[in-house]
Design a protein around this motif. Structure first.
Motif, PDB file in Angstrom:
ATOM      1  N   LEU A 140      21.050  56.073 -50.568  1.00  0.00           N
ATOM      2  CA  LEU A 140      21.185  56.078 -52.022  1.00  0.00           C
ATOM      3  C   LEU A 140      20.365  54.981 -52.674  1.00  0.00           C
ATOM      4  O   LEU A 140      20.029  55.078 -53.858  1.00  0.00           O
ATOM      5  CB  LEU A 140      22.659  55.920 -52.398  1.00  0.00           C
ATOM      6  N   ALA A 141      20.057  53.930 -51.942  1.00  0.00           N
ATOM      7  CA  ALA A 141      19.255  52.831 -52.478  1.00  0.00           C
ATOM      8  C   ALA A 141      18.526  52.147 -51.335  1.00  0.00           C
ATOM      9  O   ALA A 141      19.018  52.101 -50.206  1.00  0.00           O
ATOM     10  CB  ALA A 141      20.132  51.827 -53.215  1.00  0.00           C
ATOM     11  N   ILE A 142      17.333  51.630 -51.638  1.00  0.00           N
ATOM     12  CA  ILE A 142      16.569  50.838 -50.690  1.00  0.00           C
ATOM     13  C   ILE A 142      16.081  49.589 -51.403  1.00  0.00           C
ATOM     14  O   ILE A 142      15.427  49.689 -52.442  1.00  0.00           O
ATOM     15  CB  ILE A 142      15.354  51.611 -50.131  1.00  0.00           C
ATOM     16  N   VAL A 143      16.411  48.439 -50.864  1.00  0.00           N
ATOM     17  CA  VAL A 143      15.960  47.155 -51.413  1.00  0.00           C
ATOM     18  C   VAL A 143      14.990  46.537 -50.426  1.00  0.00           C
ATOM     19  O   VAL A 143      15.309  46.387 -49.244  1.00  0.00           O
ATOM     20  CB  VAL A 143      17.144  46.204 -51.666  1.00  0.00           C
ATOM     21  N   GLY A 144      13.795  46.200 -50.902  1.00  0.00           N
ATOM     22  CA  GLY A 144      12.758  45.674 -50.032  1.00  0.00           C
ATOM     23  C   GLY A 144      12.478  44.201 -50.240  1.00  0.00           C
ATOM     24  O   GLY A 144      12.899  43.594 -51.238  1.00  0.00           O
ATOM     25  N   GLY A 145      11.722  43.659 -49.317  1.00  0.00           N
ATOM     26  CA  GLY A 145      11.437  42.231 -49.330  1.00  0.00           C
ATOM     27  C   GLY A 145      10.339  41.819 -50.283  1.00  0.00           C
ATOM     28  O   GLY A 145      10.050  40.628 -50.398  1.00  0.00           O
ATOM     29  N   ASP A 146       9.715  42.780 -50.970  1.00  0.00           N
ATOM     30  CA  ASP A 146       8.669  42.456 -51.935  1.00  0.00           C
ATOM     31  C   ASP A 146       9.133  42.660 -53.378  1.00  0.00           C
ATOM     32  O   ASP A 146       8.325  42.869 -54.275  1.00  0.00           O
ATOM     33  CB  ASP A 146       7.408  43.278 -51.664  1.00  0.00           C
ATOM     34  N   GLU A 147      10.452  42.569 -53.574  1.00  0.00           N
ATOM     35  CA  GLU A 147      11.007  42.748 -54.917  1.00  0.00           C
ATOM     36  C   GLU A 147      11.348  41.429 -55.597  1.00  0.00           C
ATOM     37  O   GLU A 147      12.013  41.405 -56.626  1.00  0.00           O
ATOM     38  CB  GLU A 147      12.243  43.646 -54.856  1.00  0.00           C
ATOM     39  N   GLY A 148      10.911  40.324 -55.003  1.00  0.00           N
ATOM     40  CA  GLY A 148      11.134  39.019 -55.617  1.00  0.00           C
ATOM     41  C   GLY A 148      12.427  38.343 -55.230  1.00  0.00           C
ATOM     42  O   GLY A 148      12.760  37.280 -55.767  1.00  0.00           O
ATOM     43  N   LEU A 149      13.158  38.923 -54.304  1.00  0.00           N
ATOM     44  CA  LEU A 149      14.413  38.330 -53.834  1.00  0.00           C
ATOM     45  C   LEU A 149      14.153  37.457 -52.618  1.00  0.00           C
ATOM     46  O   LEU A 149      13.250  37.751 -51.823  1.00  0.00           O
ATOM     47  CB  LEU A 149      15.421  39.432 -53.472  1.00  0.00           C
ATOM     48  N   PRO A 150      14.935  36.393 -52.424  1.00  0.00           N
ATOM     49  CA  PRO A 150      14.767  35.581 -51.212  1.00  0.00           C
ATOM     50  C   PRO A 150      15.167  36.368 -49.975  1.00  0.00           C
ATOM     51  O   PRO A 150      16.064  37.214 -50.016  1.00  0.00           O
ATOM     52  CB  PRO A 150      15.705  34.392 -51.455  1.00  0.00           C
ATOM     53  N   GLY A 151      14.475  36.074 -48.872  1.00  0.00           N
ATOM     54  CA  GLY A 151      14.790  36.755 -47.627  1.00  0.00           C
ATOM     55  C   GLY A 151      16.061  36.221 -46.988  1.00  0.00           C
ATOM     56  O   GLY A 151      16.678  35.269 -47.453  1.00  0.00           O
ATOM     57  N   LYS A 152      16.443  36.851 -45.905  1.00  0.00           N
ATOM     58  CA  LYS A 152      17.616  36.442 -45.152  1.00  0.00           C
ATOM     59  C   LYS A 152      17.317  35.104 -44.469  1.00  0.00           C
ATOM     60  O   LYS A 152      16.170  34.844 -44.128  1.00  0.00           O
ATOM     61  CB  LYS A 152      17.949  37.540 -44.132  1.00  0.00           C
ATOM     62  N   PRO A 153      18.268  34.217 -44.320  1.00  0.00           N
ATOM     63  CA  PRO A 153      19.722  34.414 -44.373  1.00  0.00           C
ATOM     64  C   PRO A 153      20.355  34.379 -45.760  1.00  0.00           C
ATOM     65  O   PRO A 153      21.580  34.431 -45.864  1.00  0.00           O
ATOM     66  CB  PRO A 153      20.252  33.262 -43.522  1.00  0.00           C
ATOM     67  N   GLN A 154      19.567  34.256 -46.822  1.00  0.00           N
ATOM     68  CA  GLN A 154      20.153  34.408 -48.149  1.00  0.00           C
ATOM     69  C   GLN A 154      20.661  35.843 -48.293  1.00  0.00           C
ATOM     70  O   GLN A 154      20.029  36.782 -47.794  1.00  0.00           O
ATOM     71  CB  GLN A 154      19.112  34.092 -49.224  1.00  0.00           C
ATOM     72  N   PRO A 155      21.758  36.062 -48.986  1.00  0.00           N
ATOM     73  CA  PRO A 155      22.365  37.392 -49.043  1.00  0.00           C
ATOM     74  C   PRO A 155      21.822  38.300 -50.138  1.00  0.00           C
ATOM     75  O   PRO A 155      22.292  39.428 -50.303  1.00  0.00           O
ATOM     76  CB  PRO A 155      23.838  37.067 -49.308  1.00  0.00           C
ATOM     77  N   ALA A 156      20.819  37.837 -50.886  1.00  0.00           N
ATOM     78  CA  ALA A 156      20.401  38.545 -52.103  1.00  0.00           C
ATOM     79  C   ALA A 156      20.024  40.004 -51.864  1.00  0.00           C
ATOM     80  O   ALA A 156      20.370  40.881 -52.677  1.00  0.00           O
ATOM     81  CB  ALA A 156      19.236  37.797 -52.749  1.00  0.00           C
ATOM     82  N   ILE A 157      19.312  40.288 -50.784  1.00  0.00           N
ATOM     83  CA  ILE A 157      18.876  41.667 -50.526  1.00  0.00           C
ATOM     84  C   ILE A 157      20.078  42.575 -50.306  1.00  0.00           C
ATOM     85  O   ILE A 157      20.150  43.688 -50.866  1.00  0.00           O
ATOM     86  CB  ILE A 157      17.913  41.701 -49.326  1.00  0.00           C
ATOM     87  N   PHE A 158      21.045  42.137 -49.524  1.00  0.00           N
ATOM     88  CA  PHE A 158      22.236  42.955 -49.289  1.00  0.00           C
ATOM     89  C   PHE A 158      23.082  43.087 -50.549  1.00  0.00           C
ATOM     90  O   PHE A 158      23.627  44.153 -50.835  1.00  0.00           O
ATOM     91  CB  PHE A 158      23.073  42.361 -48.155  1.00  0.00           C
ATOM     92  N   LEU A 159      23.213  42.001 -51.305  1.00  0.00           N
ATOM     93  CA  LEU A 159      24.007  42.059 -52.529  1.00  0.00           C
ATOM     94  C   LEU A 159      23.379  43.008 -53.546  1.00  0.00           C
ATOM     95  O   LEU A 159      24.091  43.728 -54.255  1.00  0.00           O
ATOM     96  CB  LEU A 159      24.154  40.661 -53.121  1.00  0.00           C
TER      97      LEU A 159
END
Length: 232
Positions: A140-159
């Motif tokens: 239903l949704a895909i969040v990628g690493g080139d959307e300006g969010l910090p990578g893991k271990p920050q939780p932003a991509i999952f949130l």
């Protein structure tokens, strides 16, 4: 090697999957791509150490780690384009899912669970992977690493993945193959399943990890989905 405790995750509404190493068995090819990238650039890269420091990080973060300094957006884009082009050429010839993933995702959707993808991969690798997987139904949704969010271990991509599908983090289970991703799930208030395709169960342990398996066939054989409170 399955380690699946009796206590599961009642009230689960969504499953959020990392992509590389979790949906597809791609990590060896990422490592090989870095080897070839280093050869072309004349760079000596300690591949095991570099992979340990960057698995789950965004392309920009990987480029900074590689060069040992803050790189420009243009330099990051050049590094990423060259390395990921090598990766797609290598893995495309031997593409494979983590065993049982397609069937597991399809069964999860059939049980009424929402599915999403949260990956540090960029849009080109996402398109490459999703086109070859051909999931039915698609996430239903895909969040990628080139959307300006910090990578893991920050939780932003999952949130962000949880936000896009309208599910509280506490009702999501993250599926991850890397320590940074497992930690990101914890920081995001989500439970996790460790997919031990590239790391051991011990390396992926945590109080929020409710299962550790080699692949999705082990999960299916354990009747994992049947224990979740999904509404069909």
């Amino acid at each position: 090697m399955a380690h699946i405790p009796k206590l599961r995750a009642p009230g689960t509404e969504a499953l959020i999957f990392d992509m590389d190493g979790t949906m597809v068995d791609s990590m060896p090819w990422h490592a090989r791509a870095w080897v070839e990238f280093g050869r072309r650039r004349g760079l000596a890269i300690d591949i095991p150490d570099f992979m340990r420091r960057t698995n789950g990080r965004t392309a920009f973060e990987c480029a900074c780690e590689l060069m040992g300094r803050e790189v420009s957006e243009a330099e990051s884009a050049e590094i990423t384009h060259q390395k990921e082009s090598i990766y797609r050429e290598l893995f495309g010839a031997e593409f494979r899912e983590v065993a049982g993933f397609r069937a597991f995702a399809r069964a999860a959707a059939a049980r009424g669970l929402k599915t999403a993808v949260g990956t540090a991969g960029d849009k080109h690798n996402i398109t490459f992977t999703m086109s070859l997987l051909a999931l039915d139904p698609p996430p239903l949704a895909i969040v990628g690493g080139d959307e300006g969010l910090p990578g893991k271990p920050q939780p932003a991509i999952f949130l962000e993945a949880a936000r896009r599908i309208g599910v509280s983090p506490s009702r999501c289970i993250v599926f991850e193959d890397a320590p940074f991703g497992i930690e990101a799930a914890r920081r995001g208030g989500m439970q996790a399943v460790a997919i031990c395709s590239s790391h051991s169960a011990e390396q992926l342990a945590g109080p929020h990890v409710i299962a550790a398996v080699r692949d999705y066939e082990e999960l299916a054989n354990s009747k994992f989905l049947e224990t979740l409170d999904a509404v069909a």
